[in-house]
Design a protein around this motif. Structure first.
Motif, PDB file in Angstrom:
ATOM      1  N   GLY A   1       1.467  97.073  93.955  1.00  0.00           N
ATOM      2  CA  GLY A   1       2.241  97.915  93.417  1.00  0.00           C
ATOM      3  C   GLY A   1       2.293  97.256  91.821  1.00  0.00           C
ATOM      4  O   GLY A   1       2.330  96.398  91.036  1.00  0.00           O
ATOM      5  N   LYS A   2       3.188  97.996  91.008  1.00  0.00           N
ATOM      6  CA  LYS A   2       3.603  97.496  89.662  1.00  0.00           C
ATOM      7  C   LYS A   2       4.826  95.823  89.828  1.00  0.00           C
ATOM      8  O   LYS A   2       5.735  96.394  91.030  1.00  0.00           O
ATOM      9  CB  LYS A   2       4.427  98.173  89.219  1.00  0.00           C
ATOM     10  N   ASP A   3       4.646  95.173  88.760  1.00  0.00           N
ATOM     11  CA  ASP A   3       5.303  93.758  88.673  1.00  0.00           C
ATOM     12  C   ASP A   3       5.962  94.176  87.598  1.00  0.00           C
ATOM     13  O   ASP A   3       4.897  94.277  86.420  1.00  0.00           O
ATOM     14  CB  ASP A   3       4.584  92.520  88.978  1.00  0.00           C
ATOM     15  N   ALA A   4       7.445  94.017  87.797  1.00  0.00           N
ATOM     16  CA  ALA A   4       8.215  94.295  86.256  1.00  0.00           C
ATOM     17  C   ALA A   4       7.680  93.051  85.414  1.00  0.00           C
ATOM     18  O   ALA A   4       8.320  93.226  84.137  1.00  0.00           O
ATOM     19  CB  ALA A   4       9.268  95.013  86.402  1.00  0.00           C
ATOM     20  N   LEU A   5       7.144  91.937  86.165  1.00  0.00           N
ATOM     21  CA  LEU A   5       7.722  90.937  84.999  1.00  0.00           C
ATOM     22  C   LEU A   5       5.951  90.887  84.144  1.00  0.00           C
ATOM     23  O   LEU A   5       5.791  89.855  83.340  1.00  0.00           O
ATOM     24  CB  LEU A   5       7.693  89.899  85.813  1.00  0.00           C
ATOM     25  N   GLU A   6       5.139  91.217  85.249  1.00  0.00           N
ATOM     26  CA  GLU A   6       3.695  91.041  84.052  1.00  0.00           C
ATOM     27  C   GLU A   6       2.888  92.727  83.735  1.00  0.00           C
ATOM     28  O   GLU A   6       3.183  93.567  83.849  1.00  0.00           O
ATOM     29  CB  GLU A   6       2.865  90.587  85.548  1.00  0.00           C
ATOM     30  N   ASP A   7       2.292  91.574  82.697  1.00  0.00           N
ATOM     31  CA  ASP A   7       1.353  93.220  81.876  1.00  0.00           C
ATOM     32  C   ASP A   7       0.859  93.375  83.312  1.00  0.00           C
ATOM     33  O   ASP A   7      -0.647  92.808  83.982  1.00  0.00           O
ATOM     34  CB  ASP A   7       0.654  92.697  80.785  1.00  0.00           C
ATOM     35  N   ASP A   8       0.024  94.615  83.323  1.00  0.00           N
ATOM     36  CA  ASP A   8      -0.920  95.084  84.347  1.00  0.00           C
ATOM     37  C   ASP A   8      -2.279  94.495  84.163  1.00  0.00           C
ATOM     38  O   ASP A   8      -2.991  94.193  85.045  1.00  0.00           O
ATOM     39  CB  ASP A   8      -1.176  96.882  83.683  1.00  0.00           C
ATOM     40  N   ARG A   9      -3.166  93.810  82.858  1.00  0.00           N
ATOM     41  CA  ARG A   9      -3.835  93.779  82.502  1.00  0.00           C
ATOM     42  C   ARG A   9      -3.636  92.485  82.927  1.00  0.00           C
ATOM     43  O   ARG A   9      -5.395  91.696  83.387  1.00  0.00           O
ATOM     44  CB  ARG A   9      -3.849  93.501  81.312  1.00  0.00           C
ATOM     45  N   LEU A  10      -3.075  91.856  83.369  1.00  0.00           N
ATOM     46  CA  LEU A  10      -2.966  90.234  83.655  1.00  0.00           C
ATOM     47  C   LEU A  10      -2.517  90.021  85.778  1.00  0.00           C
ATOM     48  O   LEU A  10      -2.739  89.220  85.708  1.00  0.00           O
ATOM     49  CB  LEU A  10      -2.253  89.685  83.047  1.00  0.00           C
ATOM     50  N   SER A  11      -2.325  91.241  85.935  1.00  0.00           N
ATOM     51  CA  SER A  11      -1.816  91.434  87.477  1.00  0.00           C
ATOM     52  C   SER A  11      -3.023  91.638  88.374  1.00  0.00           C
ATOM     53  O   SER A  11      -2.783  91.771  89.660  1.00  0.00           O
ATOM     54  CB  SER A  11      -0.740  92.409  87.549  1.00  0.00           C
ATOM     55  N   GLN A  12      -4.591  91.670  87.228  1.00  0.00           N
ATOM     56  CA  GLN A  12      -5.824  91.705  88.871  1.00  0.00           C
ATOM     57  C   GLN A  12      -6.150  90.869  89.568  1.00  0.00           C
ATOM     58  O   GLN A  12      -5.712  89.832  88.613  1.00  0.00           O
ATOM     59  CB  GLN A  12      -7.016  92.804  88.041  1.00  0.00           C
ATOM     60  N   VAL A  13      -5.424  90.335  91.022  1.00  0.00           N
ATOM     61  CA  VAL A  13      -5.959  89.485  91.527  1.00  0.00           C
ATOM     62  C   VAL A  13      -6.933  89.024  91.503  1.00  0.00           C
ATOM     63  O   VAL A  13      -8.131  89.854  91.916  1.00  0.00           O
ATOM     64  CB  VAL A  13      -5.067  88.689  93.132  1.00  0.00           C
ATOM     65  N   GLY A  14      -7.584  87.910  90.911  1.00  0.00           N
ATOM     66  CA  GLY A  14      -8.630  87.282  91.220  1.00  0.00           C
ATOM     67  C   GLY A  14      -9.585  86.297  92.148  1.00  0.00           C
ATOM     68  O   GLY A  14      -8.808  86.784  93.547  1.00  0.00           O
ATOM     69  N   SER A  15     -10.718  86.774  92.845  1.00  0.00           N
ATOM     70  CA  SER A  15     -11.380  85.601  94.558  1.00  0.00           C
ATOM     71  C   SER A  15     -10.537  84.861  94.596  1.00  0.00           C
ATOM     72  O   SER A  15     -10.652  84.054  95.479  1.00  0.00           O
ATOM     73  CB  SER A  15     -12.806  85.913  94.082  1.00  0.00           C
ATOM     74  N   MET A  16     -10.419  83.641  93.837  1.00  0.00           N
ATOM     75  CA  MET A  16      -9.528  82.337  94.224  1.00  0.00           C
ATOM     76  C   MET A  16      -8.996  82.637  94.732  1.00  0.00           C
ATOM     77  O   MET A  16      -8.531  81.757  95.555  1.00  0.00           O
ATOM     78  CB  MET A  16      -9.441  81.402  92.800  1.00  0.00           C
ATOM     79  N   LEU A  17      -7.975  83.440  93.808  1.00  0.00           N
ATOM     80  CA  LEU A  17      -6.639  83.648  95.452  1.00  0.00           C
ATOM     81  C   LEU A  17      -6.920  84.759  96.402  1.00  0.00           C
ATOM     82  O   LEU A  17      -5.793  84.426  97.308  1.00  0.00           O
ATOM     83  CB  LEU A  17      -5.748  83.968  94.152  1.00  0.00           C
ATOM     84  N   LYS A  18      -7.739  85.713  96.228  1.00  0.00           N
ATOM     85  CA  LYS A  18      -8.366  86.641  97.082  1.00  0.00           C
ATOM     86  C   LYS A  18      -8.424  85.944  98.501  1.00  0.00           C
ATOM     87  O   LYS A  18      -8.717  86.379  99.603  1.00  0.00           O
ATOM     88  CB  LYS A  18      -8.546  87.579  96.377  1.00  0.00           C
ATOM     89  N   THR A  19      -9.303  84.540  98.450  1.00  0.00           N
ATOM     90  CA  THR A  19     -10.387  83.839  98.774  1.00  0.00           C
ATOM     91  C   THR A  19     -10.113  82.977  99.282  1.00  0.00           C
ATOM     92  O   THR A  19     -10.876  82.417  98.486  1.00  0.00           O
ATOM     93  CB  THR A  19     -11.724  84.466  98.899  1.00  0.00           C
ATOM     94  N   PRO A  20      -8.837  82.791 100.018  1.00  0.00           N
ATOM     95  CA  PRO A  20      -8.322  81.162 100.224  1.00  0.00           C
ATOM     96  C   PRO A  20      -9.178  79.955 101.292  1.00  0.00           C
ATOM     97  O   PRO A  20      -9.933  81.058 101.226  1.00  0.00           O
ATOM     98  CB  PRO A  20      -6.823  81.225 100.698  1.00  0.00           C
ATOM     99  N   LYS A  21      -9.358  78.760 101.387  1.00  0.00           N
ATOM    100  CA  LYS A  21      -9.723  78.650 102.003  1.00  0.00           C
ATOM    101  C   LYS A  21      -8.910  78.638 103.801  1.00  0.00           C
ATOM    102  O   LYS A  21      -9.740  78.445 104.144  1.00  0.00           O
ATOM    103  CB  LYS A  21      -9.391  76.681 101.857  1.00  0.00           C
ATOM    104  N   LEU A  22      -8.137  78.680 103.743  1.00  0.00           N
ATOM    105  CA  LEU A  22      -7.631  78.465 105.064  1.00  0.00           C
ATOM    106  C   LEU A  22      -7.192  80.660 104.840  1.00  0.00           C
ATOM    107  O   LEU A  22      -6.448  81.011 103.410  1.00  0.00           O
ATOM    108  CB  LEU A  22      -6.527  77.881 105.363  1.00  0.00           C
ATOM    109  N   PRO A  23      -7.169  81.554 106.262  1.00  0.00           N
ATOM    110  CA  PRO A  23      -6.571  82.846 106.088  1.00  0.00           C
ATOM    111  C   PRO A  23      -5.268  82.870 106.255  1.00  0.00           C
ATOM    112  O   PRO A  23      -4.539  83.539 107.904  1.00  0.00           O
ATOM    113  CB  PRO A  23      -7.904  82.953 107.660  1.00  0.00           C
ATOM    114  N   ILE A  24      -4.532  82.328 105.061  1.00  0.00           N
ATOM    115  CA  ILE A  24      -3.060  82.917 105.083  1.00  0.00           C
ATOM    116  C   ILE A  24      -2.680  83.429 103.549  1.00  0.00           C
ATOM    117  O   ILE A  24      -3.207  82.857 102.428  1.00  0.00           O
ATOM    118  CB  ILE A  24      -2.340  81.308 105.321  1.00  0.00           C
ATOM    119  N   TRP A  25      -1.894  84.573 103.303  1.00  0.00           N
ATOM    120  CA  TRP A  25      -1.649  84.991 101.566  1.00  0.00           C
ATOM    121  C   TRP A  25      -0.628  85.275 101.848  1.00  0.00           C
ATOM    122  O   TRP A  25       0.315  85.748 102.577  1.00  0.00           O
ATOM    123  CB  TRP A  25      -2.472  86.371 101.593  1.00  0.00           C
ATOM    124  N   LEU A  26       0.259  85.140 100.144  1.00  0.00           N
ATOM    125  CA  LEU A  26       1.620  85.480 100.250  1.00  0.00           C
ATOM    126  C   LEU A  26       1.159  87.243  99.467  1.00  0.00           C
ATOM    127  O   LEU A  26       0.861  86.835  98.793  1.00  0.00           O
ATOM    128  CB  LEU A  26       1.971  84.203  99.115  1.00  0.00           C
TER     129      LEU A  26
END
Length: 460
Positions: A342-367
């Protein structure tokens, strides 16, 4: 006849006195309201029943409204009732905050030294649901910008309970059976672990409120009767920091403790102003963003909790911006990940694409940031992200933090179903069924996933 006249005169005088009393009461009420909005000029500093100093923002009725002696309290309401914070002795040995430190703190948070935290921030703390219940391991979260910090800490609490603490099985049942003592241990471990990572695994700084005030108001600094009473405690061992937090846990979880603000202050001092300046880039100069009368956390705050670094963006590594400035993303995988939909009002669309570092953490827990609302997804299988075979069919649990949620949502994720099976599953609720934002957030990680809510009505 004279007695009748006298009685009438006394009755008239009584009515006059009642009218005068009513008007005085009415004026007192408005004086309190004006004072609450910083329009009053009451400089009294009452004492609580234990003799501790109570500031103008934390007096006995908890409203933040100064109360002169003999003046009645306003009726209690959820809108402006903040109990007194837990206060430590000034002799405990911490470093008293200085005016220069307080001004730097305000500048990095708000971008100026005048703004102060809103009511929802002051009220926010780290308080669990009842022990030995299905939500025993989850925090009660409120409204406003502090919610994102509470949910980020929630991820670290789950990390500790499922994968870090010794002598316990990593299963859903173990989460629901925790006692009050285990809740306290989990919170202390989670807070200490986050602060230690922010301090580059070298030190942790913990801020508590003392009974003395160390800073006076100046033309360039507005007091909030809270920050000016801070003492800072530095620890060079993670275990020592965890024990100190555990011993003073009421300062973070008690009602009215300002616990989330204290943790945020501790996070900033643990990271240090120097490291923060290196972490941030031209897109972010302050950590909080004004929003609807309050303040929301910028991405740098969440990344600091998740990774230890206040990276302003969520993509991998660094890249050049439109103005050729270097933009700072996430450099390494963290234990707890991050998903956004979804749209984050605080971030530019171009900068809001989550990379693999955060999408694939060491443990299966996600904020999860879903349309600006924060929640938690997790799996009890530690091998989910390290063994590709585990990602064929697996379970996730979802905690929204909503007060209406009485138990976790159990989701079953199938990433290898055939397209006709997926179409049949997705049309189960009708040919024009809308996809839940929760499902869309999950699909940013598993793009072809079929999601079974196991009887729960999907969240929209």
């Amino acid at each position: 006849m004279d007695m009748e006249v006298l009685g009438q005169e006394q009755s008239s005088e009584q009515l006059d006195l009642e009218e005068i009393s009513r008007k005085i009461s009415f004026l007192d009420k408005w004086r309190e309201i004006f004072s609450f909005h910083r329009l009053g000029t009451n400089n009294t500093t009452p004492q609580n029943h234990e003799g501790n100093h109570i500031s103008a923002d934390e007096n006995e009725d908890g409203t933040g409204i100064p109360q002169p002696k003999g003046q009645g309290h306003l009726p209690s309401s959820g809108l402006c009732s903040i109990p007194n914070p837990s206060i430590i002795s000034s002799k405990l040995g911490g470093l008293p905050i200085s005016l220069a430190m307080a001004m730097k703190l305000r500048q990095i948070l708000f971008g100026n030294t005048i703004h102060v935290f809103s009511y929802n921030w002051k009220k926010a703390c780290f308080r669990f649901h009842d022990p030995s219940s299905e939500l025993a391991f989850t925090l009660e979260v409120g409204k406003g910008g502090a919610r994102s910090i509470q949910m980020a800490v929630q991820g670290s609490i789950i990390k500790y309970l499922l994968f870090t603490r010794k002598g316990k099985d990593c299963n859903f049942g173990s989460l629901c059976e925790i006692s009050k003592k285990e809740q306290e241990q989990a919170l202390a471990a989670a807070l200490a672990g986050i602060l230690w990572a922010a301090g580059a695994a070298q030190k942790a700084t913990i801020c508590l409120v003392s009974e003395d005030t160390y800073i006076a108001s100046t033309a360039d600094y507005s007091v909030d009767n809270f920050t000016e009473r801070l003492q800072l405690f530095e620890f060079l061992e993670k275990e020592a920091a965890e024990k100190f937090i555990y011993d003073h846990l009421q300062c973070f979880r008690g009602e009215g403790s300002h616990g989330v603000i204290l943790f945020l202050y501790s996070l900033i001092f643990s990271r240090t102003f120097e490291r923060l300046q290196m972490d941030l880039d031209g897109t972010t100069t302050q950590l909080l963003q004004p929003n609807a009368g309050g303040f929301l956390c910028r991405q740098a705050v969440l990344n600091m909790i998740l990774t230890g670094r206040a990276s302003p963006s969520v993509f991998n590594g660094c890249e050049k911006g439109r103005s050729q400035e270097t933009l700072h993303g996430v450099l390494t995988r963290s234990d707890v990940g991050y998903l956004r939909w979804g749209k984050d009002a605080l971030e530019d669309d171009r900068l809001s694409q989550v990379g693999s570092m955060l999408k694939t953490p060491k443990l299966p827990i996600w904020l999860c940031n879903i349309n600006g609302n924060y929640s938690i997804l997790f799996c009890t299988n530690r091998q989910l992200l390290s063994d590709w075979k585990m990602e064929r069919l697996f379970d996730l649990y979802f905690y929204s933090g909503r007060s209406s949620q009485k138990k976790l949502v159990h989701l079953t994720i199938d990433t290898h179903s055939h397209h006709w099976e997926r179409d049949q599953q997705e049309e189960k609720h009708g040919p024009r069924r809308r996809f839940s934002p929760v499902e869309m957030a999950i699909r940013t990680k598993w793009s072809e996933a079929t999601i079974n809510w196991n009887g729960t009505i999907p969240f929209f």
